[in-house]
Design a protein around this motif. Structure first.
Motif, PDB file in Angstrom:
ATOM      1  N   ASN A  24      -7.536 -11.342   5.080  1.00 49.42           N
ATOM      2  CA  ASN A  24      -7.106 -10.007   5.485  1.00 49.42           C
ATOM      3  C   ASN A  24      -5.791 -10.109   6.253  1.00 49.42           C
ATOM      4  N   TYR A  80      -0.985  -1.157   1.462  1.00 46.37           N
ATOM      5  CA  TYR A  80      -2.331  -0.629   1.224  1.00 46.37           C
ATOM      6  C   TYR A  80      -2.269   0.702   0.480  1.00 46.37           C
ATOM      7  N   ARG A  81      -1.290   1.537   0.815  1.00 47.46           N
ATOM      8  CA  ARG A  81      -1.145   2.813   0.109  1.00 47.46           C
ATOM      9  C   ARG A  81      -0.760   2.606  -1.339  1.00 47.46           C
ATOM     10  N   SER A 100      -5.316  -2.298  -1.471  1.00 45.01           N
ATOM     11  CA  SER A 100      -5.962  -3.452  -0.868  1.00 45.01           C
ATOM     12  C   SER A 100      -4.972  -4.168   0.028  1.00 45.01           C
ATOM     13  N   SER A 101      -5.517  -4.794   1.072  1.00 52.10           N
ATOM     14  CA  SER A 101      -4.660  -5.608   1.940  1.00 52.10           C
ATOM     15  C   SER A 101      -5.081  -7.072   1.892  1.00 52.10           C
TER      16      SER A 101
END
Length: 141
Positions: A26, A85-86, A90-91
């Protein structure tokens, strides 16, 4: 107080941060691990400043600069994470790395293999173009 106590604590903090950077998936946790490593450096700066009894307190001044740089780094890092993420949804670091590698491999200009494939596609299109025109003429007639 001995210099060994804060130095050992700083080494432990730095090792934990290094493990977090290398093992986490993450992006937010990676940024937190970088902050932990910077705090270990700050602890060393202050400990050596106190141990050396510096009249200018250069270690503490450098610590303030490091804190300011870390705050700016976190602000920019979080902005980048939110933008990614936008766009991607996903990050996850591994998924972002995989998409970057495949997109880069598909669109490399000047790649000899890609140029050869494009040349073969062009010659194949040129060879089938008259046959395609003939079929189209038959279908309309």
């Amino acid at each position: 107080m001995h210099l060994a106590y804060p130095a050992v604590l700083a080494v432990l903090l730095f090792c934990i941060g290094l493990y977090g950077v290398l093992a986490r998936r993450n992006v937010i946790l990676v940024l937190m691990s970088v902050e932990l490593m910077l705090n270990a450096v700050n602890l060393n700066l202050v400990a050596f400043d106190v141990w050396l009894r510096d009249a200018l307190h250069a270690g503490q001044a450098l610590t303030l600069f490091t804190i300011a740089i870390a705050a700016a780094e976190i602000g920019i890092g979080l902005a980048i994470v939110l933008a990614v993420y936008r766009n991607r949804g996903s990050s996850d670091v591994d998924r972002l790395r995989d998409t970057a590698e495949t997109a880069e491999a598909e669109t490399l200009p000047g790649d000899p293999d890609a140029d050869a494939d494009a040349a073969q596609d062009t010659t194949a299109d040129q060879a089938t173009a008259p046959a395609g025109k003939a079929k189209k003429a038959e279908a309309t007639a």
